[in-house]
Design a protein around this motif. Structure first.
Motif, PDB file in Angstrom:
ATOM      1  N   LEU A 187     -15.507   1.777 -18.434  1.00 25.55           N
ATOM      2  CA  LEU A 187     -15.569   2.007 -17.050  1.00 25.55           C
ATOM      3  C   LEU A 187     -16.297   3.370 -16.656  1.00 25.55           C
ATOM      4  CD1 LEU A 187     -12.235   0.536 -15.473  1.00 25.55           C
ATOM      5  CD2 LEU A 187     -14.556  -0.429 -15.463  1.00 25.55           C
ATOM      6  N   LEU A 188     -15.958   4.228 -17.503  1.00 22.55           N
ATOM      7  CA  LEU A 188     -16.320   5.636 -17.232  1.00 22.55           C
ATOM      8  C   LEU A 188     -17.922   5.699 -17.708  1.00 22.55           C
ATOM      9  CD1 LEU A 188     -15.899   8.630 -16.908  1.00 22.55           C
ATOM     10  CD2 LEU A 188     -15.389   8.745 -19.283  1.00 22.55           C
ATOM     11  N   GLN A 189     -18.263   4.774 -18.822  1.00 21.36           N
ATOM     12  CA  GLN A 189     -19.611   4.758 -19.046  1.00 21.36           C
ATOM     13  C   GLN A 189     -20.483   4.151 -17.927  1.00 21.36           C
ATOM     14  OE1 GLN A 189     -19.315   2.784 -22.617  1.00 21.36           O
ATOM     15  NE2 GLN A 189     -19.266   4.600 -24.257  1.00 21.36           N
ATOM     16  N   LEU A 190     -19.793   3.024 -17.473  1.00 19.17           N
ATOM     17  CA  LEU A 190     -20.577   2.233 -16.169  1.00 19.17           C
ATOM     18  C   LEU A 190     -20.772   3.133 -15.236  1.00 19.17           C
ATOM     19  CD1 LEU A 190     -18.822  -0.996 -16.332  1.00 19.17           C
ATOM     20  CD2 LEU A 190     -21.025  -0.650 -17.161  1.00 19.17           C
ATOM     21  N   CYS A 191     -19.865   4.120 -14.772  1.00 29.91           N
ATOM     22  CA  CYS A 191     -20.031   4.974 -13.628  1.00 29.91           C
ATOM     23  C   CYS A 191     -21.004   5.839 -13.943  1.00 29.91           C
ATOM     24  CB  CYS A 191     -18.465   5.824 -13.474  1.00 29.91           C
ATOM     25  SG  CYS A 191     -17.220   4.661 -12.899  1.00 29.91           S
ATOM     26  N   LEU A 192     -21.108   6.513 -15.319  1.00 29.47           N
ATOM     27  CA  LEU A 192     -22.092   7.524 -15.224  1.00 29.47           C
ATOM     28  C   LEU A 192     -23.481   6.781 -15.344  1.00 29.47           C
ATOM     29  CD1 LEU A 192     -20.522   9.354 -18.303  1.00 29.47           C
ATOM     30  CD2 LEU A 192     -20.838  10.192 -16.101  1.00 29.47           C
ATOM     31  N   LEU A 193     -23.607   5.674 -15.862  1.00 27.05           N
ATOM     32  CA  LEU A 193     -24.846   4.742 -15.652  1.00 27.05           C
ATOM     33  C   LEU A 193     -25.187   4.306 -14.185  1.00 27.05           C
ATOM     34  CD1 LEU A 193     -24.497   2.255 -18.685  1.00 27.05           C
ATOM     35  CD2 LEU A 193     -26.027   4.164 -18.602  1.00 27.05           C
ATOM     36  N   ALA A 194     -24.102   4.219 -13.682  1.00 27.65           N
ATOM     37  CA  ALA A 194     -24.456   4.112 -12.090  1.00 27.65           C
ATOM     38  C   ALA A 194     -25.093   5.045 -11.443  1.00 27.65           C
ATOM     39  CB  ALA A 194     -23.173   3.445 -11.257  1.00 27.65           C
ATOM     40  N   ILE A 195     -24.670   6.373 -11.615  1.00 31.47           N
ATOM     41  CA  ILE A 195     -24.953   7.426 -11.091  1.00 31.47           C
ATOM     42  C   ILE A 195     -26.508   7.701 -11.428  1.00 31.47           C
ATOM     43  CG2 ILE A 195     -24.660  10.007 -10.756  1.00 31.47           C
ATOM     44  CD1 ILE A 195     -21.739   9.570 -11.123  1.00 31.47           C
TER      45      ILE A 195
ATOM     46  N   THR B  51       3.501 -17.078 -10.823  1.00 32.86           N
ATOM     47  CA  THR B  51       2.286 -16.436 -11.578  1.00 32.86           C
ATOM     48  C   THR B  51       2.040 -14.963 -11.022  1.00 32.86           C
ATOM     49  OG1 THR B  51       1.282 -18.510 -11.786  1.00 32.86           O
ATOM     50  CG2 THR B  51      -0.212 -16.629 -11.617  1.00 32.86           C
ATOM     51  N   THR B  52       1.931 -14.145 -11.916  1.00 31.13           N
ATOM     52  CA  THR B  52       1.537 -12.588 -11.622  1.00 31.13           C
ATOM     53  C   THR B  52       0.242 -12.397 -12.025  1.00 31.13           C
ATOM     54  OG1 THR B  52       3.766 -11.914 -11.887  1.00 31.13           O
ATOM     55  CG2 THR B  52       2.103 -10.306 -11.950  1.00 31.13           C
ATOM     56  N   GLY B  53      -0.900 -12.384 -10.910  1.00 25.09           N
ATOM     57  CA  GLY B  53      -2.238 -11.974 -11.196  1.00 25.09           C
ATOM     58  C   GLY B  53      -2.513 -10.766 -10.564  1.00 25.09           C
ATOM     59  N   TYR B  54      -3.468 -10.021 -11.300  1.00 28.03           N
ATOM     60  CA  TYR B  54      -3.977  -8.667 -10.901  1.00 28.03           C
ATOM     61  C   TYR B  54      -5.303  -8.447 -11.096  1.00 28.03           C
ATOM     62  CZ  TYR B  54      -2.098  -6.699 -15.250  1.00 28.03           C
ATOM     63  OH  TYR B  54      -1.758  -6.734 -16.428  1.00 28.03           O
ATOM     64  N   MET B  55      -5.924  -7.507 -10.480  1.00 30.67           N
ATOM     65  CA  MET B  55      -7.327  -7.200 -10.724  1.00 30.67           C
ATOM     66  C   MET B  55      -7.349  -5.388 -10.642  1.00 30.67           C
ATOM     67  SD  MET B  55     -10.073  -9.682  -8.849  1.00 30.67           S
ATOM     68  CE  MET B  55     -10.095 -11.390  -9.441  1.00 30.67           C
ATOM     69  N   THR B  56      -8.170  -5.098 -11.666  1.00 32.22           N
ATOM     70  CA  THR B  56      -8.374  -3.765 -11.834  1.00 32.22           C
ATOM     71  C   THR B  56      -9.802  -3.327 -11.298  1.00 32.22           C
ATOM     72  OG1 THR B  56      -9.377  -3.707 -14.126  1.00 32.22           O
ATOM     73  CG2 THR B  56      -6.849  -3.432 -13.718  1.00 32.22           C
ATOM     74  N   THR B  57     -10.098  -2.264 -10.448  1.00 32.64           N
ATOM     75  CA  THR B  57     -10.873  -1.739 -10.046  1.00 32.64           C
ATOM     76  C   THR B  57     -11.498  -0.240 -10.728  1.00 32.64           C
ATOM     77  OG1 THR B  57     -10.288  -0.393  -8.250  1.00 32.64           O
ATOM     78  CG2 THR B  57     -10.435  -2.711  -7.812  1.00 32.64           C
ATOM     79  N   LEU B  58     -12.274   0.465 -10.215  1.00 36.06           N
ATOM     80  CA  LEU B  58     -12.501   1.771 -10.772  1.00 36.06           C
ATOM     81  C   LEU B  58     -11.323   2.777 -10.471  1.00 36.06           C
ATOM     82  CD1 LEU B  58     -16.332   2.325 -10.253  1.00 36.06           C
ATOM     83  CD2 LEU B  58     -15.173   1.376 -12.335  1.00 36.06           C
ATOM     84  N   SER B  59     -10.609   2.274  -9.287  1.00 37.83           N
ATOM     85  CA  SER B  59      -9.688   3.359  -9.070  1.00 37.83           C
ATOM     86  C   SER B  59      -8.175   2.731  -8.871  1.00 37.83           C
ATOM     87  CB  SER B  59     -10.042   4.094  -7.613  1.00 37.83           C
ATOM     88  OG  SER B  59     -10.973   4.539  -7.658  1.00 37.83           O
TER      89      SER B  59
ATOM     90  N   ASP C 185     -15.193  -0.250  -0.203  1.00 34.57           N
ATOM     91  CA  ASP C 185     -16.320  -0.074  -0.989  1.00 34.57           C
ATOM     92  C   ASP C 185     -16.016  -0.039  -2.597  1.00 34.57           C
ATOM     93  OD1 ASP C 185     -17.562   1.050   1.109  1.00 34.57           O
ATOM     94  OD2 ASP C 185     -16.513   3.052   1.095  1.00 34.57           O
ATOM     95  N   GLN C 186     -15.445  -1.210  -3.083  1.00 39.91           N
ATOM     96  CA  GLN C 186     -15.392  -1.593  -4.443  1.00 39.91           C
ATOM     97  C   GLN C 186     -16.509  -2.233  -4.934  1.00 39.91           C
ATOM     98  OE1 GLN C 186     -12.732  -0.427  -6.021  1.00 39.91           O
ATOM     99  NE2 GLN C 186     -12.313   0.612  -3.902  1.00 39.91           N
ATOM    100  N   VAL C 187     -17.124  -1.868  -6.266  1.00 40.12           N
ATOM    101  CA  VAL C 187     -18.090  -2.627  -6.876  1.00 40.12           C
ATOM    102  C   VAL C 187     -17.864  -3.228  -8.277  1.00 40.12           C
ATOM    103  CG1 VAL C 187     -19.613  -0.731  -5.835  1.00 40.12           C
ATOM    104  CG2 VAL C 187     -18.734  -0.223  -7.642  1.00 40.12           C
ATOM    105  N   TYR C 188     -16.513  -3.061  -8.637  1.00 39.27           N
ATOM    106  CA  TYR C 188     -16.185  -3.472 -10.034  1.00 39.27           C
ATOM    107  C   TYR C 188     -14.697  -4.244  -9.786  1.00 39.27           C
ATOM    108  CZ  TYR C 188     -14.452  -3.571 -14.880  1.00 39.27           C
ATOM    109  OH  TYR C 188     -13.758  -3.724 -15.969  1.00 39.27           O
ATOM    110  N   PHE C 189     -14.646  -5.403 -10.370  1.00 42.56           N
ATOM    111  CA  PHE C 189     -13.176  -6.136 -10.711  1.00 42.56           C
ATOM    112  C   PHE C 189     -13.288  -6.805 -12.006  1.00 42.56           C
ATOM    113  CE2 PHE C 189     -13.266  -6.116  -5.802  1.00 42.56           C
ATOM    114  CZ  PHE C 189     -12.026  -5.590  -5.367  1.00 42.56           C
ATOM    115  N   LYS C 190     -12.083  -6.665 -12.440  1.00 46.83           N
ATOM    116  CA  LYS C 190     -11.700  -7.330 -13.871  1.00 46.83           C
ATOM    117  C   LYS C 190     -10.178  -7.911 -13.464  1.00 46.83           C
ATOM    118  CE  LYS C 190     -11.876  -7.271 -18.711  1.00 46.83           C
ATOM    119  NZ  LYS C 190     -12.085  -6.482 -20.021  1.00 46.83           N
TER     120      LYS C 190
END
Length: 728
Positions: free
Chosen positions: A12-20, A143-151, A185-190
């Motif tokens: 994720l950190l690499q993706l953030c740096l690439l995004a900037i 069912t317990t389901g969740y998604m992670t974002t950058l924050s 303003d979310q741009v990433y979900f997993k």
């Protein structure tokens, strides 16, 4: 479990740096003023408006490049791996299809579906997920389901069968289906499933999708029906912006500024949840078209006069279009007066206009009289219908038999305007009979008012009125019987027996729900006027029932209707009400704040025999709260390390309810919602059993983050301690 999450965090950190880096490179390019000649404007049946384009040469920059390719013999537009179904320039939105994350248990069909976890990544693009159009949905039994974002970590728990509500078609309230709001303003979900809390027989699903396109079916929890209905892909709404600049900064570089239409304006917009800015363009009011295009193809004037409904019809004028607006022109000899064309009166004598004025005045008086008579007739008919519904002219004898001739041994308590007896009707129904203590006209009116107010109410946490007997010497009201007495007796009269924090929170939340219903849902709104623990009854399941509406009033519509006689109970009275004699909904909020203190401290509102600084519970609470010595006043039965977070939240809520100024107090609806959230936090077994697991999942850096999201479901700051919220 630790190693994959560590790798994921680094990724994720690499993706953030690439995004900037990618965005910064993009800003160095010059933007074309409009689409080049020869570029396609459609892909299949989908319009591709500028700034989007099929190919880099046709888009405003590479972030808006659309790939048009043939699928099953039909051309379809794609942005990366996602099919685009619609693009709106005016709303700055794009609709896309995205995959479903699923996990199936056992061989569910011939396809032998097992597991698929998606990752949706728009970090280096102008797109972000629309928080207003989309929701996270979790489907399945247990069912317990969740998604992670950058924050953040966002998710919920879907039960198989809820005690409150079983799974049903069209409902996503926790049974078979739960949903979670998206942060801005979310741009990433997993996606992830928690294997310790997934015991579905069938399939579990988690998706981000457009809320209005989702409709739950009970078959989704036990089969692949959900995947089949949407053919493996669901619609998602994406917001988009032009550049990672604010409008102010973007205008400094004319080569890269995108709002090129003469009648366009720049609009600031946040991006990626950070403090940086992005912008988009829109046409000015009165114009329509594409703000990213110069010349005649950009923002065009809207001819309001050509609309189906003539905007000047009501004024009697003729519509004349103007750039960005229109004007209504009156015929010759007339002028516009208060939005209506009227004949010019300057040349006429006074006698010519006096006659119509007199006629209009007389007509107005007659109209007022007719309307007043019609109103009185309607009110009389309404009162008659209520009396026909509730009045039992020959019920006095039956009520005397039911209460053993109003035997003192049957007394349950004393209300504001009468004594309450326990009664047993001939059909063995237990009732509570409220009998007026005196026979003067004032008390009869108070009884009648209570009957009229209760006749408008239908709420599970408000005591039900079964009937009345008013046209007798001593009027009576008949209510449902509540077996466990009052909240005052439960708190102060049970000789120190244990009352759990969960029971106290249930009673507080249900009482607040009932008062919020009176303030917000009753028509017209109702002010209780005498909220106190002795007016909250407790049934066999320790559910709260708000009672005694003798002091209640319908919400006043003007100052002449405000109550001018101070009423209520010492210890609970709103100090602002004591000064102004004006009963408002915030008066009930103050009184309820005192009830919260009773539940927290197990102390009475007034202690006249105690020291001066301890006579008023409210004043003592405010004093210890300011000094940070809350533990000195809380009830020892519920004060422990496990409960302190909830106790501090409820204490803070009580403090806000007790604000001296009514404007600074929350509404009863806000009080109810906050108590509901606190109850849900208490009811999370996952949070109590999996603290170490969440700490390892989130990592120390996530736990130390100062950014907090509180969507009513989950906050990243307390994720490890509180867990994922149960489905709502």
């Amino acid at each position: 479990m630790k190693s994959p999450w560590l790798v994921h965090s680094i990724f994720l950190l690499q993706l953030c740096l690439l995004a900037i880096w990618d965005w910064e490179l993009a800003t160095a390019d010059e933007l074309p003023a409009q689409r080049s000649a020869g570029c396609q404007s459609k892909c299949g049946n989908v319009d591709i408006p500028y700034p989007f384009g099929i190919g880099d040469q046709c888009a405003i920059h590479h972030g808006f490049d659309i790939n048009c390719k043939a699928v099953d013999g039909t051309e379809r537009p794609f942005k990366g791996p996602f099919e685009v179904t619609k693009i709106s320039v005016a709303d700055a939105k794009a609709w896309m299809k995205m995959n479903i994350s699923w996990r199936c248990y056992g061989q569910t069909d011939t396809r032998n579906m097992r597991e698929y976890m998606l990752m949706q990544n728009f970090i280096n693009t102008p797109f972000r997920f629309s928080e207003t159009d989309n929701k996270i949905f979790v489907l399945g039994c247990y069912t317990t389901g969740y998604m992670t974002t950058l924050s953040y970590v966002l998710g919920c728990f879907s039960t198989c069968y809820s005690e409150r509500e079983p799974p049903r078609n069209g409902s996503c309230s926790g049974a078979g289906c739960c949903k979670v709001d998206l942060p801005k303003d979310q741009v990433y979900f997993k996606a992830f499933f928690n294997e310790y809390y997934n015991t579905t027989v069938g399939c579990s699903y988690i998706v981000v999708m457009e809320e209005k396109k989702f409709s739950y079916k009970t078959t989704y929890a036990h089969s692949t029906t959900f995947w089949d209905d949407y053919k493996g892909q669901v619609p998602v709404v994406m917001n988009w912006t032009i550049r990672p600049y604010s409008c102010k900064d973007a205008k400094k570089n004319t080569n890269s500024y995108a709002c090129v239409s003469n009648n366009s304006v720049c609009v600031d917009d946040g991006i990626d949840g950070s403090h940086s800015q992005a912008y988009r363009c829109k046409c000015l009011d009165g114009y329509d078209g594409n703000p990213y295009v110069k010349g005649d193809d950009g923002c065009k004037d809207i001819n309001e006069c050509e609309r189906i409904a003539d905007p000047c019809w009501a004024s009697g004028g003729t519509c004349q279009n103007r750039p960005g607006s229109f004007e209504c022109l009156c015929p010759q000899g007339e002028q516009m007066v208060n939005g209506t064309c009227k004949e010019n009166q300057k040349s006429k004598s006074s006698s010519s206009w006096m006659i119509p004025v007199i006629v209009a005045s007389v007509g107005g008086v007659v109209l007022v009289i007719v309307m007043a008579c019609a109103y009185l007739i309607r009110e009389r008919r309404s009162l008659q219908l209520i009396k026909q519904r509730y009045f039992r002219q020959h019920g006095e004898t039956e009520l005397q038999e039911a209460t053993d001739m109003f035997n003192d041994k049957r007394v349950l308590g004393h209300g504001g305007h009468g004594t309450v007896y326990k009664g047993l009707l001939k059909d063995n129904t237990e009732v509570a009979v409220k009998r007026c203590m005196t026979i003067d006209e004032q008390h009869k009116k108070e009884f009648g008012k209570e009957m009229l107010i209760l006749s408008q109410i239908n709420h599970k946490n408000i005591v039900k009125l079964f009937g009345c007997c008013l046209e007798v010497e001593v009027p009576m009201l008949v209510y449902e019987f509540i077996p466990h007495g009052t909240l005052f007796q439960l708190i102060h009269g049970n000789h120190g027996r244990q009352i759990s924090l969960a029971t106290r929170m249930q009673i507080a939340h249900q009482s607040a729900e009932a008062l919020a219903y009176l303030h917000s849902c009753a028509s017209p709104p109702i002010l209780h006027g005498d909220v106190k623990s002795s007016n909250i009854l407790i049934d066999s399941d320790y559910a709260a029932k708000v009672s005694d509406f003798g002091a209640s009033i319908l919400a006043p519509t003007d100052e002449s209707q405000f109550v001018t006689l101070v009423q209520g109970t010492c210890g609970y009275l709103d100090p602002e009400y004591m000064q102004t004699c004006q009963l408002t909904d915030k008066s009930d909020v103050y009184s309820f704040g005192v009830v919260l203190l009773e539940l927290l401290t197990r102390k009475k509102p007034l202690n006249l025999e105690g020291p001066e600084h301890e006579k008023s519970l409210a004043l003592r609470f405010i004093s210890v709260a300011k000094e940070g010595k809350l533990e000195e006043i809380l009830d020892d039965q519920i004060m422990n390390d496990e409960n302190m977070d909830v106790l501090e939240e409820v204490a803070d809520l009580a403090k806000q309810c007790l604000e001296m100024s009514g404007e600074n107090r929350p509404s009863m609806k806000e009080v109810s919602e906050r108590l509901d959230r606190s109850r849900k936090v208490m009811s999370q077994p996952w949070a109590q059993q999996n603290i170490e697991e969440m700490e390892s999942l989130l990592g120390e850096s996530s736990m130390a983050s100062s950014e907090v999201l509180n969507t009513g479901n989950l906050s990243i700051e307390k994720a490890a301690a509180k867990g994922l919220e149960w489905g709502r």
